[in-house]
Scaffold this active site. Sequence first.
Site, short mmCIF file in Angstrom:
data_model
loop_
_atom_site.label_atom_id
_atom_site.label_comp_id
_atom_site.label_asym_id
_atom_site.label_seq_id
_atom_site.Cartn_x
_atom_site.Cartn_y
_atom_site.Cartn_z
N ARG A 36 9.28 20.19 41.64
CA ARG A 36 10.34 21.08 42.14
C ARG A 36 11.71 20.58 41.74
O ARG A 36 12.59 21.35 41.33
CB ARG A 36 10.23 21.20 43.66
N PHE A 91 6.79 29.21 40.28
CA PHE A 91 6.33 27.86 39.94
C PHE A 91 6.52 26.88 41.10
O PHE A 91 7.46 26.99 41.87
CB PHE A 91 7.17 27.31 38.78
N GLU A 92 5.64 25.88 41.16
CA GLU A 92 5.78 24.74 42.07
C GLU A 92 5.94 25.14 43.53
O GLU A 92 6.70 24.55 44.28
CB GLU A 92 6.99 23.86 41.65
N GLY A 93 5.21 26.17 43.92
CA GLY A 93 5.33 26.71 45.27
C GLY A 93 6.38 27.80 45.29
O GLY A 93 7.53 27.57 44.89
#
Length: 592
Positions: A264, A402-404
Amino acid sequence: MSTTLNNKVIGGSFIIEDVDTIITPEDFTEEHRMIGETTTEFVAGEIEPRHEEIEKLNYDLTRELLRKAGDVGLLGAEVPEAYGGLGLDKVSATLLNERLTKASSFALSVGAHVGIGTLPIVYFGNEAQKQKYLPTLASGEKIAAYCLTEPSSGSDALGAKTSAVLSEDGTYYTLNGTKQFITNAGFADIFIVYAKVNGKDFSTFIVERTMDGVSIGPEEKKMGIKGSSTCPLILEDVKVPAENLLWEVGKGHLIAFNILNIGRFKLAAGCVGSSKDTIEYAAKYANERTQFGKSISSFSLIRKKLADMNIRTFVLESMVYRTAGLFDTGLAEVDHNSDNVGQQSAKAIAEYQLECSINKVFGSETLDFVVDEGVQIHGGYGFIQEYRVERNYRDSRINRIFEGTNEINRLLIPGTLVKRAMKGELPLMQKAMALQAELMEPIPAPVLENTLDQEIHLLKMAKKLFLMAGAQAVQKYQMKLEEEQEILANLADIMIQVFAMESAILRTRKLIDRSGEAKAQLAIYMTTVFVQEAFGQIENYTRETLAAMESGDTLRTQLSILKKLTRKPVMNTLEIKRNIGDRVIATEKYAL
């Protein structure tokens, strides 16, 4: 209770304490600048001339370029020197990541390899695993991929169905399952795979492409980032040696979530670079494009757009390097030769998980704003593939997923803070109780004598607003607070804006101290405008949150307090933005 320990800032403490100083881009050393220039030269020489080939998803070309990136050290920045890397600090790695964004889809291939692909072994691998895999990953001889998402589990990562069963003799695990949306899957050699041992213990494995039963599904046809590989990974009775278990059985969630924290943060760093690039494309186009007999850069609405783009990018850059500095302090304590290096790494990374989510949300939404305005400045040409801004617009959209997703991260931000407070790691409720007593007294007018005193006052009031609304939410809902997603999202947005305001203020104060107000004038302008506008948003989030929780006389009392905390003079921000816009147009790039 102190919110520092051995000079290390405690994660999340910014919302309840004053912060004195941060790491900023102005602190770059000569070594940092050399790393930045090396990256810029590599992208200009090796990547930009071959953009069109890369966008056609040429595996051989991407691998060739990754190997060249490895030759100049771009893949081993965060790999310790003992394993063939450079062992650089997070500030250096962040600058490298930022400068790579001109490489478009290739930057994603690099990012997936060096970040979420390689770092699990750096932070959680044992000595044998590091010796075996890190040198070839740092050189680009082998390429890595990270395999967490499944067709039935995206945000709910722990709902994964991929299974791992230990053989009777304990020598290998048999893995079965499918991973989806795996970056680099088409040509990766090493896969970091998450699976449940015996259907319950979430664990991590290093899987090699050459193992029997490993296969790759077809490429996904994507909206953007077309030059990066995105395929399913299919595991059918794959026998993975027991020594390829990463860390320990049942520790997979700690690896997954902490690597996602790093991911993140790195995503936000990439958003800084892409935002700067888009500002440059848009400013140059605005100066070249004529309408009604003059360049469109002479129109005040275009200047305002460029000013807003520049302001948000300045604030994001301030946040990202501040966070890089936090990581450098925390990770410096990790002993990579220790038997419990995994536990140390997990603790050091998790310390700033809240800040990572803040960076990710603000960064991805800043870039989306910047590229959208970039396309608008280009007009119809912004919709044409010949112009780079069109690709930036398409490539940007994935960052909020992306990434949560940003929604998940918004829930994590206040949720993490409350959990830390419940564990006694942060004096959140003590501060809230002290504030309740303070609010019963008249609020004195602030003393505003120096530059940014008004902004510093608004920052203090913003923190009080968070405590006011946050404490009310905790008291009202207690353990059921996690079900009140709209309230959590509002609290997250207050925290995001507070971190952003503070980062800009601290950076600008540092610039003033170092160079004087005259040279820091543009930063002063941008900080002033951003704080004014962010504070207005915080006021609205707080009002909406209070109205969702209370009514009648109680709400009227709270709104009266809100009014007292949000008094501020009216400022002509449009005039300030004209000055900022003029500078961007004059320099034809991100201005500071």
